[in-house]
Design a protein around this motif. Sequence first.
Motif, PDB file in Angstrom:
ATOM      1  N   SER A 179      -5.530   3.423  -1.120  1.00 31.25           N
ATOM      2  CA  SER A 179      -4.276   2.778  -1.470  1.00 31.25           C
ATOM      3  C   SER A 179      -3.228   3.187  -0.448  1.00 31.25           C
ATOM      4  O   SER A 179      -2.321   3.955  -0.719  1.00 31.25           O
ATOM      5  N   SER A 236      -5.324   0.869   5.011  1.00 33.28           N
ATOM      6  CA  SER A 236      -6.407   0.131   4.363  1.00 33.28           C
ATOM      7  C   SER A 236      -6.001  -1.319   4.123  1.00 33.28           C
ATOM      8  O   SER A 236      -6.798  -2.235   4.286  1.00 33.28           O
ATOM      9  N   ARG A 237      -4.746  -1.521   3.737  1.00 33.91           N
ATOM     10  CA  ARG A 237      -4.284  -2.880   3.479  1.00 33.91           C
ATOM     11  C   ARG A 237      -4.357  -3.723   4.751  1.00 33.91           C
ATOM     12  O   ARG A 237      -4.777  -4.872   4.735  1.00 33.91           O
ATOM     13  N   ILE A 285      -8.860  -4.572  -4.656  1.00 31.99           N
ATOM     14  CA  ILE A 285      -8.060  -3.711  -3.785  1.00 31.99           C
ATOM     15  C   ILE A 285      -7.793  -2.404  -4.517  1.00 31.99           C
ATOM     16  O   ILE A 285      -7.531  -2.397  -5.722  1.00 31.99           O
ATOM     17  N   ASP A 286      -7.899  -1.303  -3.795  1.00 34.34           N
ATOM     18  CA  ASP A 286      -7.674   0.023  -4.377  1.00 34.34           C
ATOM     19  C   ASP A 286      -6.173   0.224  -4.634  1.00 34.34           C
ATOM     20  O   ASP A 286      -5.366   0.126  -3.712  1.00 34.34           O
ATOM     21  N   GLY A 323       0.791  -1.231   0.000  1.00 30.98           N
ATOM     22  CA  GLY A 323       0.000   0.000   0.000  1.00 30.98           C
ATOM     23  C   GLY A 323       0.817   1.270   0.000  1.00 30.98           C
ATOM     24  O   GLY A 323       0.299   2.330   0.295  1.00 30.98           O
ATOM     25  N   ARG A 350      -7.705  -4.820   5.552  1.00 31.26           N
ATOM     26  CA  ARG A 350      -8.188  -5.898   4.683  1.00 31.26           C
ATOM     27  C   ARG A 350      -7.552  -7.239   5.034  1.00 31.26           C
ATOM     28  O   ARG A 350      -7.863  -8.256   4.419  1.00 31.26           O
ATOM     29  N   THR A 363      -7.158  -8.637  -6.525  1.00 24.58           N
ATOM     30  CA  THR A 363      -8.266  -8.941  -5.624  1.00 24.58           C
ATOM     31  C   THR A 363      -7.753  -9.757  -4.453  1.00 24.58           C
ATOM     32  O   THR A 363      -6.809 -10.539  -4.586  1.00 24.58           O
TER      33      THR A 363
END
Lengths: 324, 506
Positions: free
Chosen positions: B328, B332-333, B321-322, B306, B336, B315
């Motif tokens: 990004s 966020s990673r 995934i952004d 990220g 997830r 995905t």
Amino acid sequence: MNFLALFDLTVLDTTLRLAVPLLLACLAGLFSERAGIFDIGLEGKMLAAAFFSAAIAAVSGNVWLGLLAGIGASLVLSAVHGLASITFRGNQLISGVAINFLAAGMTVLIAQDWFSQGGRTPSLTDGGRFGPITLPFADAFSAVPVVGPIYAELISGHSILVYVALLCVPGTWYILFRTRFGLRLRAVGENPAAVDTAGVSVVGLRFVAVGICGILCGIAGAYLATGLQAGFVKDMTAGRGFIALAALIFAKWRPWHALWATLLFGYLQAIALRPDIIEGALGFKVQVQLLDALPYILTVVILAGFVGKAIPPRAGGEPYVKER
Amino acid sequence: MTSPAIELKGISKAFGPVQANKDISISVMPGTIHGIIGENGAGKSTLMSILYGFYKADAGEVFISGQKTEIPDSQAAIAAGIGMVFQHFKLVENFTVLENIILGAEDGGLLKPSLAKARKTLLELEQEYDLKVDPDAIIEEIGVGMQQRVEILKALYRQANILILDEPTGVLTPAEADQLFRILGRLKEEGKTIILITHKLREIMDITDTVSVMRRGEMTATVKTSETSPEHLAELMVGRKVLLQVDKVPATPGDVVLDIQNLRVVDEQKVERVKGINLQVRAGEILGIAGVAGNGQSELLEVLGGYANATGTITLNGQPIDLSGKHSDGRSRRERGIAHVPEDRQREGLIMDFAAWENTAFGYHRDPRYQSGILMNNAAIRIDTQEKMDRFDVRPPHPHLAAKNFSGGNQQKIVLAREIERNPDLLLVGQPTRGVDIGAIEFIHQQIVALRDQGKAILLVSVELEEILSLADRVAVMFDGQIMGERQSKETDEKELGLLMAGVSS
């Protein structure tokens, strides 16, 4: 409109004279930075040299003694910078800033204490200044069309230091790219570890470079006070040390490019003195203040990186520490 | 009887309270290759620095060809015929090969005659030792294998008879390493003495005549290579029996966890680093990415972690995934379920001046357990860190100690503990054992395999082929931003992967 008027011979003549201190300081910075020592103290060294050259020239009446004193003063400050940034591995920028402040304050203080003329030195008379030198055949040639006046007015009739400065350009190029010392100097600014493992002293090389920087700054300062003008006044360097640094980046640390860059700055300073010529050429009036600001605006533009990518010597600014 | 080319007697050196070298004695006969092997921090580099005049030994003597020799600086070492090829090359990047070779060994004040003489000598050396380089090439434009040859030529140009190489194969492809060993063999035939410092057992077995083992500043043994085995050497290095192979059951891959389609990464200089790759990692398997450093693996990890933008689709468990928008980023990673053990733990994994407990909270500092109103609950973090340290056998187990005070292996355990303990769906691991000693490598590998056996997906990037082959279930080879091929690790070998790493597609 008559753009050719912008390149009037008298303007070009002034350009050369104003470019000389910038050129010397720029080459001074070139030696130091090529060896990996950043030096923002060019300004302070020039200022100290300007004062001491003027003071000694005024007291002794001998401009050569003045020049020596100027170089000596500049070398002392170089030694301080070398000690701080090479021997004690201090921050090179902070050491440079300190030198600038020290020079700005001490010159005026000593001048006031010594001469009691409000922080100036007495005006220098003939023996205390570098006078113009008329090159051979200047008078005879001046009648020849085009080439004659250029030789007589632009090339001839400057003080000795102008010619010294110009000779420093090929001299620097030769030293840097054709001699053993130059090879090692460039290497120590790029990768001091390579020099060290080759059995050459990093500290020694860097001190020599800083010393050469001091001598050139000394000549630049002496020229300001005893060639360009007749005596020292407070803050007479007026940011020339920083303009020289900008020119150095513009020139990408190369001697010939340094000449062109400082001539450009010299031209901007020269043209600012002649608003009448600009009005004549462009057909409208430009504010004098704007003209005065031009070299500084260009400096900011260059330092902000608008003139292409300039890669400084890779080990620049970093004290060398042997790794385990 | 001929006297040894180089002999050390009772060398000792201390840095403050740390005894880096303790009463070291070795003797190397001329025309032989002598290996020095030991873990990180065993004192190998200190010993060589003493030989090359970087440090002065506290006690001990050096004899060159039977003559007692003082080596106060590098100049003296060169004069004594010692040449050194450092792990990190000492070359001026924007100089030519020729300029680098003469630097410090010029013949006079002017360059021209020195350069002409060096050019001639270089041709002779080239023929004598089969060392080909272009004298006018700029260093930064040639490959590392070539740069290393320049370092060797630098030493030979200074008429070195004793050549010391410090971890010379770390940056080379297997093919380049083989070529280096051929050159070393040739040098040996010509009567040069070679000292090879490495932590790779295989190299020692392949090329040396005799080998010395160092442990904690002491020389624990010197043996003939033909009379020893890798297992025996490893035991001498660590001081106990070590498993050289990772002990694991075959993988049972499940659903696809990570699916990468047509991923492209362009760096700040507008150079395309990753050129449209496709990869899948399943639950319960370890995918190893092999390749020489700098072929796009780092960028791949950065995108997944990220902190670099990319185009293409990725995905995770079927959800996209952004890659370049607002989500990004590392936070966020992590949310997830992607955990990341970065390649350079000292720069990206830890803040070296911060305490272990502070480092343990990084990236997870929003964890409710670490909160107390608007303040951080530092006590809770410290207790949590203490538990992690105990579980991962971090030594010394003190949460308040700054990260820089731990050894490489223990630093890596701190990072690994932080990331694994969050129970991620996907673990990204870059160079898990770089600069980590053998004992800790064993532990780290076991932890990664244990995570796999819990059904997690693992993406492993490593430049160590041995590590990839023993740890990964499947191997993908990256070269120049592309995937050159994928293999089951059981069905391939170093030779095949080495060719792929060099860009030769089969």
